[in-house]
Design an enzyme around this catalytic site. Structure first.
Site, short mmCIF file in Angstrom:
data_model
loop_
_atom_site.label_atom_id
_atom_site.label_comp_id
_atom_site.label_asym_id
_atom_site.label_seq_id
_atom_site.Cartn_x
_atom_site.Cartn_y
_atom_site.Cartn_z
N HIS A 2 -3.61 14.45 -3.59
CA HIS A 2 -2.23 14.35 -3.05
C HIS A 2 -2.11 13.10 -2.15
CE1 HIS A 2 -4.44 15.82 0.66
NE2 HIS A 2 -3.67 15.44 1.16
N HIS B 122 -1.59 6.31 0.12
CA HIS B 122 -2.88 6.61 -0.55
C HIS B 122 -3.34 7.72 -0.89
CE1 HIS B 122 -3.97 7.17 3.51
NE2 HIS B 122 -4.80 8.02 3.39
#
Length: 169
Positions: A121, A35
């Site tokens: 990220h 995620h």
């Protein structure tokens, strides 16, 4: 329970990265848990989830779906022996606007969250105990990710699960 707002990856993207992930010296993330965190909230009791859902609903309605594209691997810390291996993304005004709006709504509502600057990220792996890992020799597959929803996630013993999702737009 630890909670955070995130963008959950589609199954096909998880599978593609999962097929690439692996190699000595790293503790690799579970592909289904990958995620992109927008705001980490820390420990939040069930009784305090209502205002978080209200904030998410408010923010999601103001943002349209958009696409993210990967920009290659990175590491934390940026120099020296890596402790975390991550996949970065090309600059995205819609992503920055979504994260900024969400954090501002949380701030105004008095909801505490980790104040570190937003650095988009996907955490792919963490360094294994007692081993100095090398960086993977092959690049990860290119990721094109249609982002269509904002999710509230829970973390329990390293397992991530969505507890709410709000469509963008």
């Amino acid at each position: 329970m630890r909670r955070f707002f995130a963008l959950a990856l589609p199954g096909a993207v998880q599978a593609g990265l999962g097929a690439w992930m692996g190699g000595p010296g790293w503790r690799w993330a579970e592909p289904e848990g990958l995620h992109l965190t927008l705001a980490f909230l820390g420990e939040v009791p069930e009784a305090a989830v209502g205002p978080l859902e209200t904030a998410a609903r408010e923010v999601a309605t103001r943002h349209r779906p958009f696409e993210l594209r990967s920009a290659g691997l990175g590491q934390f810390p940026p120099v020296g022996a890596p402790r975390v291996l991550w996949l970065g993304f090309e600059p995205s005004e819609p992503l920055d606007a979504l994260a900024g709006d969400l954090r501002e709504v949380l701030r105004r509502a008095g909801v505490a969250f980790n104040p570190k600057p937003f650095t988009p990220h996907l955490t792919l792996a963490r360094r294994g105990a007692g081993v100095r890992p090398g960086l993977p020799l092959t690049p990860p597959p290119a990721v094109r990710w249609p982002v269509a929803a904002l999710s509230l996630m829970s973390s329990d013993q390293g397992r991530y699960r969505p507890t709410g999702s709000w469509a963008l737009g």
